[in-house]
Scaffold this active site. Structure first.
Site, PDB file in Angstrom:
ATOM      1  N   PRO A   6       0.790  -1.227   0.000  1.00 24.11           N
ATOM      2  CA  PRO A   6       0.000   0.000   0.000  1.00 24.11           C
ATOM      3  C   PRO A   6       0.829   1.287   0.000  1.00 24.11           C
ATOM      4  O   PRO A   6       1.893   1.351   0.618  1.00 24.11           O
ATOM      5  CB  PRO A   6      -0.812  -0.099   1.300  1.00 24.11           C
ATOM      6  N   ASN A   7       0.310   2.253  -0.710  1.00 27.97           N
ATOM      7  CA  ASN A   7       0.851   3.617  -0.812  1.00 27.97           C
ATOM      8  C   ASN A   7       2.109   3.721  -1.665  1.00 27.97           C
ATOM      9  O   ASN A   7       2.594   4.821  -1.913  1.00 27.97           O
ATOM     10  CB  ASN A   7       1.111   4.229   0.586  1.00 27.97           C
ATOM     11  N   ARG A  14       4.777  11.021  -2.419  1.00 29.08           N
ATOM     12  CA  ARG A  14       4.599  10.697  -1.009  1.00 29.08           C
ATOM     13  C   ARG A  14       5.865  10.989  -0.194  1.00 29.08           C
ATOM     14  O   ARG A  14       6.936  10.445  -0.499  1.00 29.08           O
ATOM     15  CB  ARG A  14       4.307   9.196  -0.966  1.00 29.08           C
ATOM     16  N   TYR A  19      11.142   9.147   1.366  1.00 30.40           N
ATOM     17  CA  TYR A  19      11.261   8.110   0.328  1.00 30.40           C
ATOM     18  C   TYR A  19      11.987   8.578  -0.935  1.00 30.40           C
ATOM     19  O   TYR A  19      12.197   7.775  -1.841  1.00 30.40           O
ATOM     20  CB  TYR A  19       9.859   7.593  -0.038  1.00 30.40           C
ATOM     21  N   ASN A  70       7.755  -5.726  -1.354  1.00 34.85           N
ATOM     22  CA  ASN A  70       7.777  -4.644  -0.369  1.00 34.85           C
ATOM     23  C   ASN A  70       6.366  -4.573   0.211  1.00 34.85           C
ATOM     24  O   ASN A  70       5.456  -4.025  -0.410  1.00 34.85           O
ATOM     25  CB  ASN A  70       8.156  -3.305  -1.018  1.00 34.85           C
ATOM     26  N   ALA A  73       3.344  -0.807   4.678  1.00 32.73           N
ATOM     27  CA  ALA A  73       2.858  -0.755   6.067  1.00 32.73           C
ATOM     28  C   ALA A  73       2.365  -2.115   6.572  1.00 32.73           C
ATOM     29  O   ALA A  73       2.389  -2.378   7.782  1.00 32.73           O
ATOM     30  CB  ALA A  73       1.752   0.287   6.196  1.00 32.73           C
ATOM     31  N   HIS A  76       4.289  -4.427   9.118  1.00 32.24           N
ATOM     32  CA  HIS A  76       4.261  -4.276  10.571  1.00 32.24           C
ATOM     33  C   HIS A  76       2.941  -4.721  11.197  1.00 32.24           C
ATOM     34  O   HIS A  76       2.800  -4.709  12.411  1.00 32.24           O
ATOM     35  CB  HIS A  76       4.528  -2.803  10.933  1.00 32.24           C
ATOM     36  N   ASP A  83       1.042 -15.195   6.707  1.00 30.47           N
ATOM     37  CA  ASP A  83       0.563 -16.570   6.549  1.00 30.47           C
ATOM     38  C   ASP A  83       0.474 -16.954   5.070  1.00 30.47           C
ATOM     39  O   ASP A  83       0.755 -18.103   4.704  1.00 30.47           O
ATOM     40  CB  ASP A  83      -0.806 -16.734   7.224  1.00 30.47           C
ATOM     41  N   GLU A  94      12.236  -9.880   0.993  1.00 30.69           N
ATOM     42  CA  GLU A  94      11.526  -8.664   1.418  1.00 30.69           C
ATOM     43  C   GLU A  94      12.443  -7.457   1.250  1.00 30.69           C
ATOM     44  O   GLU A  94      13.629  -7.525   1.612  1.00 30.69           O
ATOM     45  CB  GLU A  94      11.120  -8.810   2.896  1.00 30.69           C
ATOM     46  N   HIS A  96      12.719  -2.969   1.503  1.00 28.84           N
ATOM     47  CA  HIS A  96      12.173  -1.666   1.873  1.00 28.84           C
ATOM     48  C   HIS A  96      13.104  -0.584   1.368  1.00 28.84           C
ATOM     49  O   HIS A  96      14.340  -0.745   1.419  1.00 28.84           O
ATOM     50  CB  HIS A  96      12.045  -1.527   3.399  1.00 28.84           C
ATOM     51  N   LEU A  97      12.519   0.500   0.936  1.00 31.71           N
ATOM     52  CA  LEU A  97      13.331   1.643   0.495  1.00 31.71           C
ATOM     53  C   LEU A  97      14.128   2.207   1.664  1.00 31.71           C
ATOM     54  O   LEU A  97      15.309   2.522   1.543  1.00 31.71           O
ATOM     55  CB  LEU A  97      12.406   2.735  -0.070  1.00 31.71           C
ATOM     56  N   ARG A 103      13.907   3.935  11.928  1.00 31.26           N
ATOM     57  CA  ARG A 103      12.726   4.803  11.927  1.00 31.26           C
ATOM     58  C   ARG A 103      11.919   4.621  13.223  1.00 31.26           C
ATOM     59  O   ARG A 103      12.454   4.189  14.231  1.00 31.26           O
ATOM     60  CB  ARG A 103      11.901   4.520  10.670  1.00 31.26           C
ATOM     61  N   ARG A 107       7.913   0.571  13.374  1.00 25.52           N
ATOM     62  CA  ARG A 107       8.384  -0.022  12.111  1.00 25.52           C
ATOM     63  C   ARG A 107       9.508  -1.030  12.335  1.00 25.52           C
ATOM     64  O   ARG A 107       9.997  -1.641  11.393  1.00 25.52           O
ATOM     65  CB  ARG A 107       8.890   1.073  11.162  1.00 25.52           C
TER      66      ARG A 107
HETATM   67  C1  DQA Z   1       8.418   0.921   3.509  1.00 24.21           C
HETATM   68  C2  DQA Z   1       8.584   1.082   5.030  1.00 24.21           C
HETATM   69  C3  DQA Z   1       7.254   0.920   5.745  1.00 24.21           C
HETATM   70  O1  DQA Z   1       7.417   1.108   7.146  1.00 24.21           O
HETATM   71  C4  DQA Z   1       6.250   1.943   5.250  1.00 24.21           C
HETATM   72  O2  DQA Z   1       4.989   1.733   5.847  1.00 24.21           O
HETATM   73  C5  DQA Z   1       6.141   1.979   3.772  1.00 24.21           C
HETATM   74  C6  DQA Z   1       7.361   1.865   2.965  1.00 24.21           C
HETATM   75  C7  DQA Z   1       9.733   1.202   2.758  1.00 24.21           C
HETATM   76  O3  DQA Z   1       9.829   0.758   1.606  1.00 24.21           O
HETATM   77  O4  DQA Z   1      10.622   1.856   3.278  1.00 24.21           O
HETATM   78  O5  DQA Z   1       5.070   2.197   3.219  1.00 24.21           O
HETATM   79  O6  DQA Z   1       8.032  -0.412   3.246  1.00 24.21           O
END
Ligand code: DQA
Length: 148
Positions: A6-7, A14, A19, A70, A73, A76, A83, A94, A96-97, A103, A107
């Site tokens: 998401p997002n 954003r 980011y 990725n 959110a 967490h 699952d 996995e 993450h940027l 942080r 997180r």
């Molecule tokens: C994220 C880190 C997460 O905590 C956050 O909710 C994101 C982006 C990252 O790529 O750094 O949406 O997954």
């Protein structure tokens, strides 16, 4: 398969102070270029819905050889996503940027990382590129055994 949570569709707009300015389109483009170099095919999926991500993971079962993820959110919060990843046979990497451990405390826990082969975070868009290299190597050398 490359799965964006998401997002992440809003990358570039954003919270650029967190980011950076890179868009999801650019990340996917860079991944496609690397995939050509590594001689692998990629399928991409982004969703803001937990259930849609889970459905796509189920579809990947038996269809795609690995998952670069990725979870954003949901990293967490989502036992359901964890699952789903545990249920399928493919190795998962996995990414993450940002460095989630540098942080906010909420997180610092990843519910999904324990069912992944490994976690790469903190390198911006390069996290995805290192992640793809790691995943392809894992598929080519160990396959499912990479999942611990
Ligand atoms: C994220 C880190 C997460 O905590 C956050 O909710 C994101 C982006 C990252 O790529 O750094 O949406 O997954």
């Amino acid at each position: 398969m490359v799965l964006h949570g998401p997002n992440l569709n809003l990358l570039g707009v954003r919270e650029p102070q967190v980011y950076g300015g890179v868009t999801l389109e650019t990340i996917d483009h860079e991944l496609r270029k690397l995939a050509d170099e590594l001689q692998v095919e990629l399928a991409f999926f982004q969703s803001n819905y937990e259930g849609a991500l889970i459905d796509r993971i189920h579809q990947a079962h038996g269809a795609e050889q690995g998952i670069l993820l990725n979870p954003a959110a949901y990293t967490h919060t989502s036992v359901a996503l964890r699952d789903a990843l545990a249920a399928v046979a493919q190795p998962v990497v996995e990414v993450h940027l940002t460095n989630i451990y540098a942080r906010e405390p909420f997180r610092h826990q990843s519910l999904t990382a324990p069912v992944a082969a490994g976690l790469i975070c903190g390198f911006g868009a390069d996290s995805y590129l290192w992640g793809l290299r790691a995943l392809v190597k894992l598929i080519k050398t160990e396959g499912k055994e990479g999942k611990s």
